[in-house]
Design a protein around this motif. Sequence first.
Motif, PDB file in Angstrom:
ATOM      1  N   GLY A 114       0.849  -1.187   0.000  1.00 37.51           N
ATOM      2  CA  GLY A 114       0.000   0.000   0.000  1.00 37.51           C
ATOM      3  C   GLY A 114       0.875   1.224   0.000  1.00 37.51           C
ATOM      4  N   GLY A 115       0.403   2.297   0.641  1.00 37.83           N
ATOM      5  CA  GLY A 115       1.210   3.509   0.712  1.00 37.83           C
ATOM      6  C   GLY A 115       0.359   4.752   0.725  1.00 37.83           C
ATOM      7  N   MET A 116       0.761   5.746  -0.054  1.00 40.41           N
ATOM      8  CA  MET A 116       0.081   7.035  -0.014  1.00 40.41           C
ATOM      9  C   MET A 116      -1.334   6.962  -0.575  1.00 40.41           C
ATOM     10  SD  MET A 116       2.265   8.978  -3.003  1.00 40.41           S
ATOM     11  CE  MET A 116       1.474  10.557  -2.735  1.00 40.41           C
ATOM     12  N   THR A 117      -1.684   5.892  -1.262  1.00 41.80           N
ATOM     13  CA  THR A 117      -3.061   5.744  -1.737  1.00 41.80           C
ATOM     14  C   THR A 117      -4.007   5.415  -0.592  1.00 41.80           C
ATOM     15  OG1 THR A 117      -2.426   3.501  -2.340  1.00 41.80           O
ATOM     16  CG2 THR A 117      -2.587   5.121  -4.113  1.00 41.80           C
ATOM     17  N   ASP A 118      -3.556   4.683   0.406  1.00 40.52           N
ATOM     18  CA  ASP A 118      -4.421   4.360   1.540  1.00 40.52           C
ATOM     19  C   ASP A 118      -4.089   5.180   2.770  1.00 40.52           C
ATOM     20  OD1 ASP A 118      -2.454   2.663   3.314  1.00 40.52           O
ATOM     21  OD2 ASP A 118      -2.283   1.809   1.317  1.00 40.52           O
ATOM     22  N   ASN A 119      -2.946   5.877   2.756  1.00 38.54           N
ATOM     23  CA  ASN A 119      -2.590   6.782   3.853  1.00 38.54           C
ATOM     24  C   ASN A 119      -1.740   7.929   3.319  1.00 38.54           C
ATOM     25  OD1 ASN A 119      -1.921   8.125   6.170  1.00 38.54           O
ATOM     26  ND2 ASN A 119      -0.815   6.445   7.127  1.00 38.54           N
ATOM     27  N   PRO A 120      -2.394   8.999   2.843  1.00 40.56           N
ATOM     28  CA  PRO A 120      -1.637  10.148   2.317  1.00 40.56           C
ATOM     29  C   PRO A 120      -1.112  11.088   3.384  1.00 40.56           C
ATOM     30  CG  PRO A 120      -3.982  10.570   2.111  1.00 40.56           C
ATOM     31  CD  PRO A 120      -3.847   9.172   2.672  1.00 40.56           C
ATOM     32  N   ARG A 121      -1.424  10.859   4.645  1.00 40.22           N
ATOM     33  CA  ARG A 121      -1.089  11.832   5.689  1.00 40.22           C
ATOM     34  C   ARG A 121       0.420  12.055   5.858  1.00 40.22           C
ATOM     35  NH1 ARG A 121      -2.041  11.213  10.516  1.00 40.22           N
ATOM     36  NH2 ARG A 121      -2.561  13.362  11.032  1.00 40.22           N
ATOM     37  N   PRO A 122       1.275  11.025   5.784  1.00 37.56           N
ATOM     38  CA  PRO A 122       2.714  11.326   5.870  1.00 37.56           C
ATOM     39  C   PRO A 122       3.187  12.260   4.756  1.00 37.56           C
ATOM     40  CG  PRO A 122       2.326   9.003   6.299  1.00 37.56           C
ATOM     41  CD  PRO A 122       1.019   9.571   5.816  1.00 37.56           C
ATOM     42  N   GLY A 181       6.006   2.905   0.417  1.00 37.75           N
ATOM     43  CA  GLY A 181       4.818   2.461  -0.279  1.00 37.75           C
ATOM     44  C   GLY A 181       5.154   2.003  -1.681  1.00 37.75           C
ATOM     45  N   LYS A 182       4.149   1.519  -2.393  1.00 34.68           N
ATOM     46  CA  LYS A 182       4.392   0.979  -3.725  1.00 34.68           C
ATOM     47  C   LYS A 182       4.042   1.947  -4.851  1.00 34.68           C
ATOM     48  CE  LYS A 182       1.761  -1.889  -5.746  1.00 34.68           C
ATOM     49  NZ  LYS A 182       1.506  -3.300  -6.064  1.00 34.68           N
ATOM     50  N   CYS A 183       3.625   3.162  -4.480  1.00 32.49           N
ATOM     51  CA  CYS A 183       3.283   4.136  -5.521  1.00 32.49           C
ATOM     52  C   CYS A 183       4.539   4.639  -6.229  1.00 32.49           C
ATOM     53  CB  CYS A 183       2.531   5.320  -4.916  1.00 32.49           C
ATOM     54  SG  CYS A 183       0.897   4.891  -4.309  1.00 32.49           S
ATOM     55  N   CYS A 184       4.359   5.068  -7.475  1.00 36.68           N
ATOM     56  CA  CYS A 184       5.479   5.552  -8.275  1.00 36.68           C
ATOM     57  C   CYS A 184       5.776   7.007  -7.913  1.00 36.68           C
ATOM     58  CB  CYS A 184       5.148   5.408  -9.756  1.00 36.68           C
ATOM     59  SG  CYS A 184       6.584   5.606 -10.822  1.00 36.68           S
ATOM     60  N   GLU A 185       6.179   7.209  -6.673  1.00 31.88           N
ATOM     61  CA  GLU A 185       6.524   8.519  -6.132  1.00 31.88           C
ATOM     62  C   GLU A 185       7.645   8.350  -5.127  1.00 31.88           C
ATOM     63  OE1 GLU A 185       5.386  11.607  -6.632  1.00 31.88           O
ATOM     64  OE2 GLU A 185       3.745  11.124  -8.006  1.00 31.88           O
ATOM     65  N   THR A 186       8.704   9.128  -5.267  1.00 34.62           N
ATOM     66  CA  THR A 186       9.789   9.073  -4.290  1.00 34.62           C
ATOM     67  C   THR A 186       9.278   9.397  -2.888  1.00 34.62           C
ATOM     68  OG1 THR A 186      11.382   9.733  -5.975  1.00 34.62           O
ATOM     69  CG2 THR A 186      12.050  10.022  -3.678  1.00 34.62           C
ATOM     70  N   GLY A 187       8.308  10.290  -2.810  1.00 34.35           N
ATOM     71  CA  GLY A 187       7.782  10.714  -1.511  1.00 34.35           C
ATOM     72  C   GLY A 187       6.797   9.755  -0.881  1.00 34.35           C
ATOM     73  N   ASP A 188       6.551   8.615  -1.510  1.00 37.32           N
ATOM     74  CA  ASP A 188       5.611   7.647  -0.938  1.00 37.32           C
ATOM     75  C   ASP A 188       6.308   6.844   0.151  1.00 37.32           C
ATOM     76  OD1 ASP A 188       3.471   6.032  -0.400  1.00 37.32           O
ATOM     77  OD2 ASP A 188       3.760   4.726  -2.143  1.00 37.32           O
ATOM     78  N   MET A 189       6.471   7.476   1.300  1.00 38.48           N
ATOM     79  CA  MET A 189       7.093   6.869   2.468  1.00 38.48           C
ATOM     80  C   MET A 189       6.110   6.915   3.625  1.00 38.48           C
ATOM     81  SD  MET A 189      10.093   5.926   1.476  1.00 38.48           S
ATOM     82  CE  MET A 189      10.753   5.515   3.110  1.00 38.48           C
ATOM     83  N   LEU A 190       5.861   5.784   4.256  1.00 37.51           N
ATOM     84  CA  LEU A 190       4.925   5.740   5.375  1.00 37.51           C
ATOM     85  C   LEU A 190       5.602   6.009   6.709  1.00 37.51           C
ATOM     86  CD1 LEU A 190       2.647   2.704   4.402  1.00 37.51           C
ATOM     87  CD2 LEU A 190       2.114   5.142   4.279  1.00 37.51           C
ATOM     88  N   ILE A 191       6.739   5.380   6.948  1.00 33.03           N
ATOM     89  CA  ILE A 191       7.451   5.549   8.219  1.00 33.03           C
ATOM     90  C   ILE A 191       8.944   5.506   7.947  1.00 33.03           C
ATOM     91  CG2 ILE A 191       7.809   4.672  10.567  1.00 33.03           C
ATOM     92  CD1 ILE A 191       5.163   3.169  10.327  1.00 33.03           C
ATOM     93  N   ARG A 192       9.675   6.439   8.493  1.00 37.09           N
ATOM     94  CA  ARG A 192      11.130   6.424   8.387  1.00 37.09           C
ATOM     95  C   ARG A 192      11.744   5.973   9.706  1.00 37.09           C
ATOM     96  NH1 ARG A 192      12.851   9.075   3.733  1.00 37.09           N
ATOM     97  NH2 ARG A 192      11.231  10.325   2.694  1.00 37.09           N
ATOM     98  N   ASP A 193      12.841   5.215   9.594  1.00 42.46           N
ATOM     99  CA  ASP A 193      13.642   4.808  10.757  1.00 42.46           C
ATOM    100  C   ASP A 193      12.801   4.072  11.795  1.00 42.46           C
ATOM    101  OD1 ASP A 193      15.820   6.053   9.541  1.00 42.46           O
ATOM    102  OD2 ASP A 193      15.343   7.975  10.462  1.00 42.46           O
ATOM    103  N   LEU A 194      12.261   2.952  11.374  1.00 39.82           N
ATOM    104  CA  LEU A 194      11.434   2.104  12.231  1.00 39.82           C
ATOM    105  C   LEU A 194      12.241   0.879  12.662  1.00 39.82           C
ATOM    106  CD1 LEU A 194       8.584   1.304  13.358  1.00 39.82           C
ATOM    107  CD2 LEU A 194       8.211   0.153  11.159  1.00 39.82           C
ATOM    108  N   GLU A 195      12.208   0.588  13.944  1.00 40.69           N
ATOM    109  CA  GLU A 195      12.894  -0.593  14.470  1.00 40.69           C
ATOM    110  C   GLU A 195      12.013  -1.822  14.272  1.00 40.69           C
ATOM    111  OE1 GLU A 195      16.023  -0.640  15.777  1.00 40.69           O
ATOM    112  OE2 GLU A 195      16.136   1.492  15.232  1.00 40.69           O
TER     113      GLU A 195
END
Length: 444
Positions: A323-331, A358-372
């Motif tokens: 998934g990614g920014m299509t189901d959660n655009p808030r990040p 995320g799987k979208c064709c966008e560099t900015g399609d990131m849900l969480i950075r630096d997750l353990e």
Amino acid sequence: MYLHGTSQINSDGRLEIGGCDTAELAAKFGTPLYVFDEALIRRRCKEFVEAFRATGMRYQVAYASKAFCVMAMCRIAEEEGMSLDVVSDGELYTALRAGFPPERIHFHGNNKTLEELEMAIDAKIGCVVVDNFTELYMLNETAKEKGVKVKILFRVTPGVEAHTHEFISTGQTDTKFGFDIGNGSAFRAIREAKELEHVEILGVHSHIGSQIFEVDGFRLAADRVAEFAQNVRLELDVTFSVINLGGGFGIRYTEEDSPLPLAKYVQAITDSIKSNFTKHDYPLPEIWIEPGRSIVGDAGTTLYTIGSSKDIPGVRKYVAVDGGMTDNPRPALYDAKYEAFLANRANDPNEETVSIAGKCCETGDMLIRDLELPKTAPGDILAVACTGAYNYSMASNYNRLRRPAVVFVHDGEADLVVRRETFEDVAGKDVIPERMQKQPVAKS
């Protein structure tokens, strides 16, 4: 790992919500999947209602459906004794189709169309929250044509800037919403509405922002609204019977967030209204509020299946989900932060720091950075917590991805409340013009 509501780790080391194994939910309904803890939603509704009952004041708690609007959610709001706040004809249609009592519906929005106002009037909803002069006169004229009188609140901006993201802060002077108290437009709106025959003034509405963790902003808004109400009564002989202080009550997304108990917000609001209106010898108005995120936000969890990964030595490791920014655009919109863990291996120790892509064709399609996380493998299930508010509501078909299903879980049962979209849903409304139709190949 932060667990809330009915969430727990079962004996197989898997996340359970509402008595349902999330790995089994993912297998049955597919991923991405929105999972809502119904018991937690109902608990949040009850907390607001019971907090107001304890004050002894007249009130309405209206669920702000823009946070998450599906028919099953409207049904819960009705069953829990709440009113409903809608901001479009689509949300109004959803509520009416769910059988929500129209007299408990309030219609918001800064650019309501004529068709929306007609729909609201025909449905006999309880209140229209008027946002501007254009709407005021269009509403009065439409009500005149239909031979009715419509109850209204005026949305006002009290000049209060809540401590929140600039894109979701709405109580300050520089905003697209409402009539400004400071520059006199709010007073002029009341004065002009008083002369209109087909609107009935109930009072005013103020909303200062979202994801608010303190009560000072609500107190200051109540101060300014009360002062405005007194001026209107003295100069225009109009007495407000309703004061709506909106919503914006914060929730915990990460350990950095420290929301107050919901009753604290209610107590601060009611105390401020009591003290301010009593000192003016003003009849105590009915208090309305509009919680949305604080009802459904932490009740929602999104499940994803992990796929590919990319390790850039000395930089970061990307782990991608389906998934990614299509189901959660808030990040992408707000730089919103979330917590997550492996739902199918919840007891495994963390071994690496990764960033969830995320799987979208966008560099900015990131849900969480630096997750353990533990070392992940394709097929693992990632659970992202507190995704109940604005995730489904803002979901899109970017890259022609299908919107996920939604399930409510309760007492070991999982009920499908929104079906996963099909390819036909995605492309079924497309039309190829006749001139582009393929012509049959002539036989030689």
